[in-house]
Design an enzyme around this catalytic site. Structure first.
Site, mmCIF file in Angstrom:
data_model
loop_
_atom_site.group_PDB
_atom_site.id
_atom_site.type_symbol
_atom_site.label_atom_id
_atom_site.label_comp_id
_atom_site.label_asym_id
_atom_site.label_seq_id
_atom_site.Cartn_x
_atom_site.Cartn_y
_atom_site.Cartn_z
ATOM 1 N N LYS A 15 0.822 -1.212 0.000
ATOM 2 C CA LYS A 15 0.000 0.000 0.000
ATOM 3 C C LYS A 15 0.853 1.257 0.000
ATOM 4 O O LYS A 15 0.496 2.261 -0.593
ATOM 5 C CB LYS A 15 -1.015 -0.002 1.132
ATOM 6 C CG LYS A 15 -0.444 0.042 2.526
ATOM 7 C CD LYS A 15 -1.574 0.015 3.540
ATOM 8 C CE LYS A 15 -1.084 0.156 4.973
ATOM 9 N NZ LYS A 15 0.061 -0.680 5.338
ATOM 10 N N ARG A 90 -6.111 2.961 11.124
ATOM 11 C CA ARG A 90 -5.725 1.577 11.366
ATOM 12 C C ARG A 90 -6.660 0.901 12.354
ATOM 13 O O ARG A 90 -6.371 -0.193 12.822
ATOM 14 C CB ARG A 90 -4.325 1.573 11.951
ATOM 15 C CG ARG A 90 -3.272 0.971 11.026
ATOM 16 C CD ARG A 90 -1.996 1.052 11.801
ATOM 17 N NE ARG A 90 -0.927 0.258 11.321
ATOM 18 C CZ ARG A 90 0.028 0.696 10.509
ATOM 19 N NH1 ARG A 90 -0.044 1.890 9.988
ATOM 20 N NH2 ARG A 90 1.038 -0.075 10.221
ATOM 21 N N ARG A 129 11.951 -6.875 2.553
ATOM 22 C CA ARG A 129 11.760 -5.456 2.269
ATOM 23 C C ARG A 129 12.968 -4.631 2.700
ATOM 24 O O ARG A 129 13.523 -4.838 3.769
ATOM 25 C CB ARG A 129 10.503 -4.976 3.001
ATOM 26 C CG ARG A 129 10.249 -3.498 2.852
ATOM 27 C CD ARG A 129 8.822 -3.167 3.119
ATOM 28 N NE ARG A 129 8.515 -3.090 4.535
ATOM 29 C CZ ARG A 129 7.328 -2.701 4.991
ATOM 30 N NH1 ARG A 129 6.352 -2.395 4.160
ATOM 31 N NH2 ARG A 129 7.107 -2.638 6.284
ATOM 32 N N ARG A 175 2.584 -7.620 14.089
ATOM 33 C CA ARG A 175 1.907 -6.596 13.276
ATOM 34 C C ARG A 175 0.759 -7.216 12.486
ATOM 35 O O ARG A 175 -0.284 -6.597 12.300
ATOM 36 C CB ARG A 175 2.915 -5.910 12.349
ATOM 37 C CG ARG A 175 3.812 -4.936 13.145
ATOM 38 C CD ARG A 175 5.093 -4.623 12.425
ATOM 39 N NE ARG A 175 4.902 -3.916 11.192
ATOM 40 C CZ ARG A 175 5.730 -4.008 10.146
ATOM 41 N NH1 ARG A 175 6.782 -4.790 10.193
ATOM 42 N NH2 ARG A 175 5.510 -3.310 9.074
HETATM 43 P P1 AMP Z 1 3.872 1.493 9.077
HETATM 44 O O1 AMP Z 1 5.079 2.154 8.516
HETATM 45 O O2 AMP Z 1 2.590 2.046 8.513
HETATM 46 O O3 AMP Z 1 3.924 -0.014 8.979
HETATM 47 O O4 AMP Z 1 3.832 1.852 10.647
HETATM 48 C C1 AMP Z 1 4.865 1.453 11.518
HETATM 49 C C2 AMP Z 1 4.401 1.508 12.959
HETATM 50 O O5 AMP Z 1 3.989 2.840 13.294
HETATM 51 C C3 AMP Z 1 3.201 0.632 13.297
HETATM 52 O O6 AMP Z 1 3.561 -0.719 13.557
HETATM 53 C C4 AMP Z 1 2.654 1.348 14.535
HETATM 54 O O7 AMP Z 1 3.450 1.075 15.690
HETATM 55 C C5 AMP Z 1 2.871 2.815 14.169
HETATM 56 N N1 AMP Z 1 1.708 3.367 13.428
HETATM 57 C C6 AMP Z 1 1.670 3.773 12.124
HETATM 58 N N2 AMP Z 1 0.466 4.215 11.775
HETATM 59 C C7 AMP Z 1 -0.326 4.086 12.892
HETATM 60 C C8 AMP Z 1 -1.694 4.356 13.174
HETATM 61 N N3 AMP Z 1 -2.540 4.835 12.241
HETATM 62 N N4 AMP Z 1 -2.125 4.111 14.438
HETATM 63 C C9 AMP Z 1 -1.320 3.640 15.390
HETATM 64 N N5 AMP Z 1 -0.021 3.333 15.187
HETATM 65 C C10 AMP Z 1 0.484 3.551 13.955
#
Ligand code: AMP
Length: 223
Positions: A15, A90, A129, A175
């Site tokens: 995404k 999320r 990745r 995750r």
């Molecule tokens: P991502 O890069 O989107 O995979 O985000 C990495 C980490 O950031 C996640 O595993 C969460 O710990 C935190 N995070 C990112 N977006 C959110 C969100 N919308 N709500 C809560 N935690 C978030």
């Protein structure tokens, strides 16, 4: 064309890659909550200190913090024509908070695009990745490697690629668990609003997947 778009999908579904492409193609800001948090971690800000334990554990940062950051960012001048939200919302409460923020501004989302990929593919992909800490480009060492090996091949970049610390197997599984439990119900939330669009994200190159995403957006733009 301006759109307010939300990208949905498991971590590693692609995404982020598609969000970057939409942003580039339609000239919209790309807003990734994960990138925002990582930038604060790197700079050692107060917010960075508050979110470290959540990111390291693969758990969600509390809604209060996350929703406030997004409300602030989407209210900035460069978001007037629209934006692509990547990694937010999320959870259903985050989706509801976003709707409230939009409603107060007399705005609404145009589409929620779900990049749909089975779990088995996700685990394999996340472990492979790599990303560029400088420009945000994302690679997969098996399927979409950089032309420069362990350096970023984007024009004028050349930074050393890194593996995100939360892309280790234990955190990946956590995750994914969080995704199924907390994030996936958002798909139904947007389906009921009639704005959900799904694209299969397991087969085909990022280009082929983007062609489908672009077709959806072009259709929306002319509707
Ligand atoms: P991502 O890069 O989107 O995979 O985000 C990495 C980490 O950031 C996640 O595993 C969460 O710990 C935190 N995070 C990112 N977006 C959110 C969100 N919308 N709500 C809560 N935690 C978030």
């Amino acid at each position: 064309m301006g759109f307010r778009i939300v990208m949905l999908g498991a971590p590693g579904a692609g995404k982020g890659t598609q969000a970057l492409r939409i942003a580039e193609r339609f000239g919209l800001p790309h807003i990734s909550t994960g990138d925002i948090f990582r930038a604060h971690l790197k700079e050692g800000t107060d917010l960075g200190r508050q979110v470290r334990e959540y990111l390291d554990g693969g758990r969600l940062v509390p809604d209060e913090l996350t929703c406030a950051i997004v409300a602030d960012r989407t209210g900035q001048a460069d978001c007037a024509k629209g934006y692509v939200l990547d990694g937010f919302p999320r959870s259903v409460p985050q989706a509801e908070a976003l709707d409230q923020t939009l409603e107060a501004r007399g705005e609404q989302l145009d589409a929620a695009i779900d990049v749909d990929v089975p779990d088995a593919v996700i685990v394999e992909r996340l472990a492979a990745r790599r990303s560029c800490p400088k420009c945000g480009a994302v690679y997969n060492i098996k399927f979409t490697p950089s032309a420069l090996g362990d350096k970023c091949d984007r024009p004028g970049c050349g930074a050393d690629l890194v593996q995100r610390s939360d892309d280790c197997e234990e955190t990946i599984l956590e995750r994914l668990r969080v995704y199924h439990e907390t994030t996936k119900p958002i798909i139904g939330y947007y389906e009921r609003q009639g704005i959900l669009r799904s694209v299969p994200g397991a087969e085909g190159t990022p280009d082929a997947i983007f062609a489908k995403v672009e077709a959806i957006l072009n259709e929306l733009g002319t509707a």
